[in-house]
Write a protein that holds these residues in place. Structure first.
Motif, PDB file in Angstrom:
ATOM      1  N   THR A 114       0.786  -1.126  -0.033  1.00 33.84           N
ATOM      2  CA  THR A 114      -0.027  -0.151  -0.090  1.00 33.84           C
ATOM      3  C   THR A 114       0.996   1.505  -0.101  1.00 33.84           C
ATOM      4  O   THR A 114       0.628   2.093  -0.475  1.00 33.84           O
ATOM      5  N   ASN A 118       0.971   4.177  -2.903  1.00 32.13           N
ATOM      6  CA  ASN A 118       0.737   5.656  -2.728  1.00 32.13           C
ATOM      7  C   ASN A 118       2.098   6.440  -2.936  1.00 32.13           C
ATOM      8  O   ASN A 118       1.696   7.508  -3.245  1.00 32.13           O
ATOM      9  N   LEU A 265      -6.224  -2.455  -1.800  1.00 25.36           N
ATOM     10  CA  LEU A 265      -6.728  -1.411  -2.931  1.00 25.36           C
ATOM     11  C   LEU A 265      -7.225  -2.126  -4.142  1.00 25.36           C
ATOM     12  O   LEU A 265      -6.827  -3.234  -4.597  1.00 25.36           O
TER      13      LEU A 265
END
Length: 431
Positions: A114, A118, A265
């Motif tokens: 994650t 990002n 996600l």
């Protein structure tokens, strides 16, 4: 004072007028676009750049053709600078990252995946089958037997499918991680490698080798912690001061708050287009130097131990519903335990491979069971622990698991742990 204000204003305006054209050029030369090659490619970061108003035709980027094959140890690449200095080139804004999967073969509650997604415009997920994990040990036994190896192969295959469903893919290689990761990072122009830390001596040694190799290439290594119920950064003591007995550890951590799981996600950043990296084939047992045991179950019998996150989540939901429906039968110490034929949750193999995180187990059971789940094992609850704030037996087991992993980490690299300072959230437990 008026003179000072007059002197300050032009300086601020000059700074702004010089900065904007440099970062966002308003006029660009028109360059004829080359025809697209008739070739099927992996999803790349191009889809992630569609929201930018920059023109990719500003300055054509050099085309790097990688010689990377299924064996990444052949002909190491030697590429130019990782990030072009020309601000009119779209690649100058690109930040590629490599995610090194280890014992975290999942997309749910995976902090390093994650974080890399990002932080970066393109992400290269990688799993490396290290030859050091296979073959014979000094005592003559298989380091990884055919059952475990087959479970690992299935887990890696499931991870690849889950990544592909989210617009990404999994690059698979056989070789030493310090060699494989360096070559791939150079191929795609990555400036960071993201990974979860592990605890055993050999795993820590591998981390040190990777760090040394990446340092020579000026590539940052960011570590995270994601294998325990309690996060290492939340412990009320430094790791070198951790109690060496379970009772002391339990008393110090049982009132800590457990972090929420990190949602998977729906869409991941694409594979970097630079380097033209092939995904590679997932090896078979024979490729790993193993043969199927004559006693190894085949067909439907083997379906009871299918590796991967998909199977793990299905088993967890089924176990949670069975746990909630079971009649209450506390033990003498007030803990709630499962008994009978299904006395065990039988999810340990998926926890060991990281197909499932302990926090995911805790959160799922917390949603479904009617009795409170607590880490408290205090016998001074007046016998009402099981009905009020007593423990669920699974919490008791997960706490034991935490203790063994933390104590292993404490002594796997003692000198390094004592000298290290607590790292930030993006760098994991210890740098």
């Amino acid at each position: 004072m008026e003179a000072e204000k007059d002197n300050e204003a032009p300086f601020a305006v000059a700074t702004l007028s010089l900065s904007l054209p440099t970062v966002f050029p308003f006029t660009q030369p028109k360059i004829p676009s080359a025809p697209h090659p008739n070739k099927l490619k992996l999803p790349t970061q191009a889809s992630s750049l569609t929201h930018l108003s920059l023109s990719t035709a500003a300055s054509p980027t050099p085309s790097f053709k990688s010689s990377i094959s299924a064996n990444p140890l052949h002909a190491p690449l030697s590429l130019g600078p990782l990030r072009p200095r020309d601000p009119s080139n779209a690649v100058a804004l690109r930040r590629s990252a490599v995610v090194w999967f280890r014992n975290d073969l999942r997309v749910l509650d995976n902090e390093c995946l994650t974080a890399a997604n990002n932080d970066s415009i393109s992400v290269l997920p990688v799993y490396c089958f290290d030859p050091a994990d296979f073959g014979k040990s000094a005592s003559g036994f298989d380091k990884t037997g055919p059952y475990r190896a087959n479970f690992l192969i299935e887990s890696v295959s499931d991870l690849r499918r889950n990544l592909q469903a989210r617009g990404s893919d999994l690059v698979v290689r056989m070789g030493k991680p310090e060699s494989v990761l360096v070559e791939l990072a150079k191929a795609v122009g990555a400036d960071a490698v993201y990974a979860h830390r592990e605890v055993s001596h050999d795993e820590v040694k591998t981390e040190e080798n990777v760090e040394a190799a990446m340092k020579e290439e000026n590539v940052e290594v960011k570590y995270f912690w994601g294998s325990t119920l309690y996060h290492m950064e939340d412990l009320p003591f430094k790791l070198e001061d951790m109690p060496s007995n379970y009772g002391g550890f339990r008393d110090r951590v049982q009132k800590l708050e457990i972090r929420n799981t990190i949602e998977a996600l729906d869409q991941l950043k694409g594979i970097p287009s630079r380097g033209d990296v092939e995904p590679g084939e997932i090896p078979s047992l024979m490729d790993l130097g193993l043969n199927s045991s004559p006693s190894m179950p085949q067909g439907a019998a083997n379906a009871s131990m299918v590796g991967g996150e998909t199977e793990a989540l299905q088993r967890l939901k089924k176990f949670a519903s069975e746990c909630a429906a079971q009649p209450h039968k506390p033990s003498k110490d007030g803990t709630q335990s499962i008994y009978g034929a299904n006395f065990s949750c039988k999810i340990s193999p998926w926890l060991a491979m990281g197909c499932l995180s302990p926090r995911t187990m805790y959160q799922e059971l917390k949603k479904t069971v009617t009795r409170p789940i607590s880490a408290s094992l205090n016998s001074n609850d007046g016998g009402n622990a099981s009905s009020n704030n007593g423990t669920n037996w699974l919490m008791f087991e997960l706490l034991w698991r935490d203790f063994f992993r933390f104590i292993t980490k404490k002594y796997s690299s003692a000198k390094k742990q004592v000298e290290a300072a607590p790292a930030t959230a993006c760098a994991g437990a210890f740098a």
